[in-house]
Design a protein around this motif. Structure first.
Motif, PDB file in Angstrom:
ATOM      1  N   PRO A  20      50.578  -2.229  44.337  1.00  0.00           N
ATOM      2  CA  PRO A  20      51.888  -1.594  44.151  1.00  0.00           C
ATOM      3  C   PRO A  20      51.724  -0.120  43.795  1.00  0.00           C
ATOM      4  O   PRO A  20      50.795   0.258  43.079  1.00  0.00           O
ATOM      5  CB  PRO A  20      52.516  -2.398  43.023  1.00  0.00           C
ATOM      6  N   PHE A  43      56.011  -3.638  45.967  1.00  0.00           N
ATOM      7  CA  PHE A  43      56.433  -4.351  44.762  1.00  0.00           C
ATOM      8  C   PHE A  43      56.650  -5.844  45.043  1.00  0.00           C
ATOM      9  O   PHE A  43      56.635  -6.656  44.113  1.00  0.00           O
ATOM     10  CB  PHE A  43      57.747  -3.768  44.213  1.00  0.00           C
ATOM     11  N   GLY A  44      56.883  -6.185  46.293  1.00  0.00           N
ATOM     12  CA  GLY A  44      57.226  -7.554  46.663  1.00  0.00           C
ATOM     13  C   GLY A  44      58.723  -7.694  46.837  1.00  0.00           C
ATOM     14  O   GLY A  44      59.514  -7.047  46.145  1.00  0.00           O
ATOM     15  N   ARG A  47      60.941 -10.795  42.630  1.00  0.00           N
ATOM     16  CA  ARG A  47      60.145 -10.550  41.421  1.00  0.00           C
ATOM     17  C   ARG A  47      59.141 -11.663  41.180  1.00  0.00           C
ATOM     18  O   ARG A  47      57.965 -11.406  40.890  1.00  0.00           O
ATOM     19  CB  ARG A  47      61.061 -10.375  40.205  1.00  0.00           C
ATOM     20  N   SER A  50      55.981 -11.146  39.247  1.00  0.00           N
ATOM     21  CA  SER A  50      55.757  -9.708  39.059  1.00  0.00           C
ATOM     22  C   SER A  50      56.516  -9.220  37.827  1.00  0.00           C
ATOM     23  O   SER A  50      57.397  -9.906  37.306  1.00  0.00           O
ATOM     24  CB  SER A  50      56.187  -8.940  40.298  1.00  0.00           C
ATOM     25  N   TRP A  67      65.441  -6.245  42.340  1.00  0.00           N
ATOM     26  CA  TRP A  67      64.012  -6.093  42.671  1.00  0.00           C
ATOM     27  C   TRP A  67      63.847  -6.193  44.180  1.00  0.00           C
ATOM     28  O   TRP A  67      64.307  -7.170  44.795  1.00  0.00           O
ATOM     29  CB  TRP A  67      63.199  -7.179  41.976  1.00  0.00           C
ATOM     30  N   ASP A  69      61.027  -4.652  47.598  1.00  0.00           N
ATOM     31  CA  ASP A  69      59.670  -4.186  47.849  1.00  0.00           C
ATOM     32  C   ASP A  69      59.489  -2.704  47.542  1.00  0.00           C
ATOM     33  O   ASP A  69      58.386  -2.272  47.208  1.00  0.00           O
ATOM     34  CB  ASP A  69      59.286  -4.444  49.311  1.00  0.00           C
ATOM     35  N   THR A  89      51.992  -7.076  39.955  1.00  0.00           N
ATOM     36  CA  THR A  89      52.249  -8.287  40.721  1.00  0.00           C
ATOM     37  C   THR A  89      51.260  -9.346  40.260  1.00  0.00           C
ATOM     38  O   THR A  89      50.515  -9.139  39.298  1.00  0.00           O
ATOM     39  CB  THR A  89      52.099  -8.021  42.229  1.00  0.00           C
ATOM     40  N   LYS A  90      51.235 -10.446  40.931  1.00  0.00           N
ATOM     41  CA  LYS A  90      50.325 -11.520  40.543  1.00  0.00           C
ATOM     42  C   LYS A  90      48.877 -11.068  40.592  1.00  0.00           C
ATOM     43  O   LYS A  90      48.052 -11.468  39.762  1.00  0.00           O
ATOM     44  CB  LYS A  90      50.531 -12.735  41.449  1.00  0.00           C
TER      45      LYS A  90
END
Length: 543
Positions: A20, A43-44, A47, A50, A67, A69, A89-90
């Motif tokens: 990110p 960012f995805g 969420r 994240s 939320w 990307d 993020t994860k």
């Protein structure tokens, strides 16, 4: 100097997705309840696991408005802290952006847009002493201070004369701003400013500078009945130091942050220019430090070398004091006075042995200047200065029992005794420059006298500490109470209390070095081990 920070953790998982990236944080200065928009990428779309982290604390789910990307909208919680902002993020964490909580810390804010030149119509008095409160009346000062400043005349190299102090050259080179460090600014609105006369000011003029325009100068007389300071024998130094990070062992993505101190600006060091920073830092100046940050994704990656170079003028300080005119601190801000006579992380002013010794030394003496001189003489008569610097973990209180210590011990104990005797004081840290231009870490003391300003005391050099001395100080004992030479560079005044960028970070401190700050290095929890080396300061030129 070598510092090694070790922090071992076990983390599973591999970096599989794009990192990110924060491209903007709006606003970067805010307060609880404000809406903040973070734009960037990776960012995805949702969420899920994240998060956004402010100063090491993850926001709760109720803080998020939306939320996506490339955009995150959130509401700042009541407990938001200033520091670094990270989107995680994860699998990955972004490089940080900087956020400041305007409620908790003073931060530079955009200057108030001025449509007219500031005008000083009158002063509350035209004759005033250093440290006393001056009221400036007029117009177009701005509804808040922002980046505006009030400047006073300072007499560098004894250039000021009644007939020429208003010339253009002297109005630019021989002016000093009231100081945030000393808490000089007490009130500011569009038509009225309350400001204390700064340390080093002399008779001449006062000017209001909004950052866009300056007022016409207004005559003012700075009283000298209690004493005064002179600044002369200027030397201009080109100084450089480096910091290396190597041998990184990481269980995942490791982040290591260095806080590289910048020389402080003060009357004897009126300007500091950064001429080179390599590589490009995360932040050029945050809390008077250059912030370097590196991310390591594998073990034993190549050494990282960080270089910073500064150019600055340094003046010799000489003070002349009339002891019989010195009184108490009734005109000093009570909160400022209290902060400068209590103990802190370095200065053991509240130690029982220190308090008892201070009381014994000063006896029935009421005059604060004479109290300081009694303490200085006592230390020179009873303690021996060591040539070598002791270990970092050695207690300065050892000096009281062993009767010997290094320059750090001398400065810490001198400052502690001053404070225990009710004298506002602080410890300076920097480098001492020998005649061969070699440097070494050094520490000395300043104490404050209302109407005169900050008075320097170098108890270690007064005690005859050996180094490659310059030939211009003959009677060291007499000279180093009230005077200091220009053969030094100060990197800190007092202890610089810093907060980690993340609560989980492992921090590294260096107590006996050229700046007194609570954090020099910090490494993320994924950092199992690394080595660091801070070079001595190198004088690349003197003019």
């Amino acid at each position: 100097m070598i510092g090694v920070a070790v922090c071992i953790v076990f983390i599973t998982g591999k970096n599989k997705k794009a990192e990110p990236v924060i491209e903007s944080l709006t606003p970067s200065v805010g307060s609880p309840g404000d809406i903040v928009v973070i734009t960037g990428k990776n960012f995805g779309d949702i969420r899920d696991m994240s998060y956004v982290e402010f100063a090491g604390s993850k926001l709760t789910s109720s803080a998020y408005i939306s939320w996506s990307d490339d955009c995150i909208k959130l509401v700042l919680p009541a407990n938001v802290q200033d520091g670094l902002v990270v989107v995680g993020t994860k699998d990955m964490r972004s490089k940080p952006a900087l956020f400041a909580n305007e409620i908790e810390i003073p931060v530079p804010v955009p200057a108030v847009v001025q449509t007219n030149k500031p005008v000083i119509s009158s002063l509350s008095t035209e004759k005033i002493g250093v440290g006393e409160l001056l009221c400036i009346y007029g117009n177009n000062f701005g509804d808040s201070r922002g980046r505006s400043s009030v400047y006073f005349t300072i007499d560098y190299e004894n250039k000021i004369k009644d007939s020429d102090y208003k010339t253009k050259t002297l109005l630019t080179e021989n002016m000093i701003a009231a100081s945030d460090f000393n808490g000089d600014y007490e009130y500011w609105d569009n038509s009225e400013i309350w400001v204390r006369v700064p340390d080093g000011a002399c008779s001449g003029v006062v000017i209001v500078d909004t950052g866009k325009e300056k007022s016409e100068p207004k005559d003012i007389t700075i009283l000298r009945q209690k004493g005064y300071k002179e600044f002369s024998s200027k030397k201009i130094y080109l100084v450089q130091y480096t910091a290396d990070v190597s041998d990184v062992i990481t269980t995942d993505v490791s982040t290591i942050t260095l806080r590289c101190p910048i020389p402080v600006e003060m009357p004897s060091q009126p300007s500091v220019e950064v001429t080179e920073i390599s590589p490009e830092p995360l932040l050029n100046n945050y809390q008077n430090c250059i912030i370097h940050q590196i991310t390591k994704k594998r073990n034993n990656s190549p050494k990282s070398v960080f270089k910073q170079t500064f150019v600055l003028p340094v003046y010799e300080i000489k003070t002349s004091v009339v002891p019989d005119k010195i009184d108490d601190y009734k005109d000093m801000s009570p909160s400022r006075y209290a902060s400068l006579v209590k103990d802190d992380e370095i200065i053991p002013a509240g130690d029982d042995e220190i308090k008892t010794l201070a009381k014994t030394i000063v006896g029935k003496e009421k005059n604060y200047y004479r109290r300081a001189k009694l303490i200085y003489n006592y230390m020179l008569d009873n303690y021996k200065i060591l040539e070598k610097t002791r270990k970092d973990d050695a207690s300065p209180l050892d000096l009281l029992k062993k009767k010997s210590g290094d320059a750090y011990d001398f400065a810490v104990i001198c400052t502690a005794l001053f404070r225990a005797a009710g004298i506002p004081s602080l410890i300076d840290a920097g480098v001492l420059i020998g005649q061969d231009l070699m440097t070494q870490p050094h520490w000395w003391t300043e104490f404050y006298i209302q109407g005169v300003g900050w008075i320097p005391v170098d108890v270690a050099l007064g005690a005859g500490m050996e180094y490659k001395k310059w030939p211009d100080v003959l009677d060291e004992r007499a000279y180093y109470f009230g005077n200091v030479d220009s053969h030094r560079i100060a990197f800190s005044r007092g202890i610089k209390q810093l907060k980690p960028f993340s609560q989980d970070n492992k921090i590294v401190q260096y107590p006996r070095t050229f700046a007194l700050q609570t954090i020099w290095e910090e490494a993320s929890a994924n950092t199992a081990e690394y080595s660091s080396f801070w070079s001595s300061s190198v004088i690349k030129g003197v003019y």
